[in-house]
Design a protein around this motif. Structure first.
Motif, PDB file in Angstrom:
ATOM      1  N   UNK A  62      -2.383 -11.218   0.435  1.00  0.00           N
ATOM      2  CA  UNK A  62      -3.093  -9.977   1.912  1.00  0.00           C
ATOM      3  C   UNK A  62      -4.900  -9.872   1.523  1.00  0.00           C
ATOM      4  N   UNK A  63      -6.125  -9.436   2.612  1.00  0.00           N
ATOM      5  CA  UNK A  63      -6.720  -8.922   3.082  1.00  0.00           C
ATOM      6  C   UNK A  63      -7.205  -7.747   2.555  1.00  0.00           C
ATOM      7  N   UNK A  64      -6.232  -7.262   2.766  1.00  0.00           N
ATOM      8  CA  UNK A  64      -5.810  -5.408   2.886  1.00  0.00           C
ATOM      9  C   UNK A  64      -6.155  -4.962   1.085  1.00  0.00           C
ATOM     10  N   UNK A  65      -5.248  -6.155   0.575  1.00  0.00           N
ATOM     11  CA  UNK A  65      -4.939  -5.568  -0.735  1.00  0.00           C
ATOM     12  C   UNK A  65      -5.989  -5.695  -1.203  1.00  0.00           C
ATOM     13  N   UNK A  66      -6.566  -7.039  -1.560  1.00  0.00           N
ATOM     14  CA  UNK A  66      -8.204  -7.327  -1.941  1.00  0.00           C
ATOM     15  C   UNK A  66      -9.088  -6.000  -1.646  1.00  0.00           C
ATOM     16  N   UNK A  67      -8.898  -5.766  -0.529  1.00  0.00           N
ATOM     17  CA  UNK A  67     -10.364  -4.888  -0.381  1.00  0.00           C
ATOM     18  C   UNK A  67     -10.272  -3.662  -1.641  1.00  0.00           C
ATOM     19  N   UNK A  68      -9.163  -2.946  -1.862  1.00  0.00           N
ATOM     20  CA  UNK A  68      -8.888  -2.448  -2.703  1.00  0.00           C
ATOM     21  C   UNK A  68      -8.500  -2.524  -4.288  1.00  0.00           C
ATOM     22  N   UNK A  69      -9.435  -3.736  -4.922  1.00  0.00           N
ATOM     23  CA  UNK A  69      -8.625  -4.244  -5.559  1.00  0.00           C
ATOM     24  C   UNK A  69      -9.600  -3.571  -7.052  1.00  0.00           C
ATOM     25  N   UNK A  70     -10.715  -3.836  -6.734  1.00  0.00           N
ATOM     26  CA  UNK A  70     -11.782  -3.200  -7.193  1.00  0.00           C
ATOM     27  C   UNK A  70     -11.571  -1.842  -8.260  1.00  0.00           C
ATOM     28  N   UNK A  71     -11.216  -0.720  -7.092  1.00  0.00           N
ATOM     29  CA  UNK A  71     -10.762   0.464  -7.827  1.00  0.00           C
ATOM     30  C   UNK A  71      -9.663   0.862  -8.410  1.00  0.00           C
ATOM     31  N   UNK A  72      -8.403  -0.178  -7.709  1.00  0.00           N
ATOM     32  CA  UNK A  72      -7.799  -0.418  -8.633  1.00  0.00           C
ATOM     33  C   UNK A  72      -7.306  -1.011  -9.676  1.00  0.00           C
ATOM     34  N   UNK A  73      -8.402  -1.741 -10.369  1.00  0.00           N
ATOM     35  CA  UNK A  73      -8.652  -1.781 -11.596  1.00  0.00           C
ATOM     36  C   UNK A  73      -8.906  -1.424 -12.267  1.00  0.00           C
ATOM     37  N   UNK A  74      -9.667  -0.515 -11.952  1.00  0.00           N
ATOM     38  CA  UNK A  74     -10.618   0.348 -12.858  1.00  0.00           C
ATOM     39  C   UNK A  74      -9.475   1.658 -12.427  1.00  0.00           C
ATOM     40  N   UNK A  75      -8.612   2.307 -12.228  1.00  0.00           N
ATOM     41  CA  UNK A  75      -7.427   2.768 -12.277  1.00  0.00           C
ATOM     42  C   UNK A  75      -6.708   2.504 -13.039  1.00  0.00           C
ATOM     43  N   UNK A  76      -6.386   0.891 -13.675  1.00  0.00           N
ATOM     44  CA  UNK A  76      -5.349   0.421 -14.170  1.00  0.00           C
ATOM     45  C   UNK A  76      -6.455   0.957 -15.612  1.00  0.00           C
ATOM     46  N   UNK A  77      -7.285   0.731 -15.573  1.00  0.00           N
ATOM     47  CA  UNK A  77      -8.159   0.353 -17.273  1.00  0.00           C
ATOM     48  C   UNK A  77      -8.096   1.567 -17.729  1.00  0.00           C
ATOM     49  N   UNK A  78      -8.248   2.285 -16.205  1.00  0.00           N
ATOM     50  CA  UNK A  78      -7.923   4.329 -16.919  1.00  0.00           C
ATOM     51  C   UNK A  78      -7.126   4.613 -17.237  1.00  0.00           C
ATOM     52  N   UNK A  79      -6.135   3.985 -16.786  1.00  0.00           N
ATOM     53  CA  UNK A  79      -4.434   4.967 -17.449  1.00  0.00           C
ATOM     54  C   UNK A  79      -4.086   4.105 -18.438  1.00  0.00           C
ATOM     55  N   UNK A  80      -4.780   2.720 -19.436  1.00  0.00           N
ATOM     56  CA  UNK A  80      -4.014   1.969 -20.179  1.00  0.00           C
ATOM     57  C   UNK A  80      -3.224   0.638 -20.334  1.00  0.00           C
ATOM     58  N   UNK A  81      -3.563   0.165 -19.232  1.00  0.00           N
ATOM     59  CA  UNK A  81      -2.464  -0.847 -18.680  1.00  0.00           C
ATOM     60  C   UNK A  81      -3.447  -1.465 -18.249  1.00  0.00           C
TER      61      UNK A  81
END
Length: 290
Positions: A248-267
């Motif tokens: 989904x295009x809308x999903x990929x738009x916020x992928x970078x900030x999602x990955x940064x959040x998951x890095x920050x949370x240790x996932x």
């Protein structure tokens, strides 16, 4: 009037590309759900058709809108929650043509809400929630309270839709009516934001804390789809490789900030890979060993 409507859709029933036709009549004098038209005709076309076409008709002050929508576009709307009126039209409209019981089966799938589709939708809403929340938080600390307020309202909407999907329902136009029955504590957060008497700065301060708590509680649920996707390969992912996996295009738009959040949370862990420059590294992502 039935004869008039039949004239509009009769030819469509003879077209093999037409899978189903739904009629949605307005339920009150001014019904925004039908764009103030008296009737909406939703014509669903096969996979070999693309896009979305609208036709408007009028007869003796009687207004009709016809939406010709491909099955692909329809599924994209449902996954993205980008056209929530469509849920109402499909589930509550009257089926007047159904080729090989396509509409009957489609409605049944919507009622069952398959787990795979649900996880994707939850992922979409979770990534949008993170985007709106982080933008609102940043604007709050910069002193832009009205802009922060706008972002936090959107964040709460995504949180509400996520909760509705989590409980096995599709978000509709009246999302807060849905969430009030499902998770009243989230409805209370929204109510406090829009009706509370405190100064805007104080309301935002309290809501940022509350939403952050909700984010933490729903991180495992909201990230399940992307984390499951990352299990497909043992080696680390580039951000572009992950983006290409997004359906989904809308999903990929916020992928970078999602990955940064998951890095920050240790996932997720970051893996550095050397570039030709030597001092500069590619940033890759791999699941944290748990």
């Amino acid at each position: 009037m039935d004869d008039l409507l039949r004239q509009l859709y009769q030819d469509r029933t003879n077209d093999e590309d037409t899978l189903g036709i739904i009629i949605m009549e307005k339920r009150k004098l001014l019904d925004a759900n039908t764009d103030y038209f008296d009737v909406v005709l939703l014509v669903i076309l096969g996979e070999n058709k693309t896009g979305w076409e609208i036709k408007h008709y009028e007869y003796s002050e009687f207004k009709v809108a016809m939406h010709l929508v491909s099955a692909e576009q329809l599924n994209e709307w449902l996954l993205n929650s980008s056209n929530r009126r469509i849920v109402d039209w499909i589930m509550n409209g009257k089926v007047i043509f159904d080729r090989n019981e396509y509409m009957k089966e489609f409605r049944q799938v919507m009622k069952e809400f398959p787990n795979k589709e649900r996880r994707i939708k939850i992922g979409v809403e979770f990534s949008k929630l993170i985007r709106r929340f982080t933008d609102g938080k940043s604007l709050y600390y910069e002193g832009h309270y009205l802009d922060s307020y706008n972002q936090i309202v959107h964040a709460l909407h995504h949180l509400a839709r996520l909760s509705i999907i989590e409980h096995g329902f599709y978000p509709e136009v009246m999302v807060w009516q849905q969430v009030k029955k499902i998770e009243p504590e989230i409805h209370k957060l929204y109510s406090e934001l829009v009706t509370g008497t405190e100064l805007i700065e104080k309301k935002l301060e309290l809501l940022l804390i509350a939403i952050e708590f909700e984010l933490m509680a729903k991180t495992k649920l909201g990230s399940a789809h992307i984390l499951e996707l990352m299990k497909k390969q043992e080696k680390a992912w580039t951000i572009q490789e992950l983006k290409e996996q997004m359906l989904i295009h809308d999903y990929s738009l916020d992928l970078s900030i999602l990955m940064e959040y998951l890095v920050h949370k240790g996932y997720v862990d970051v893996v550095k890979q050397e570039t030709k420059g030597g001092a500069i590294y590619h940033r890759l992502y791999v699941l944290t060993e748990r």
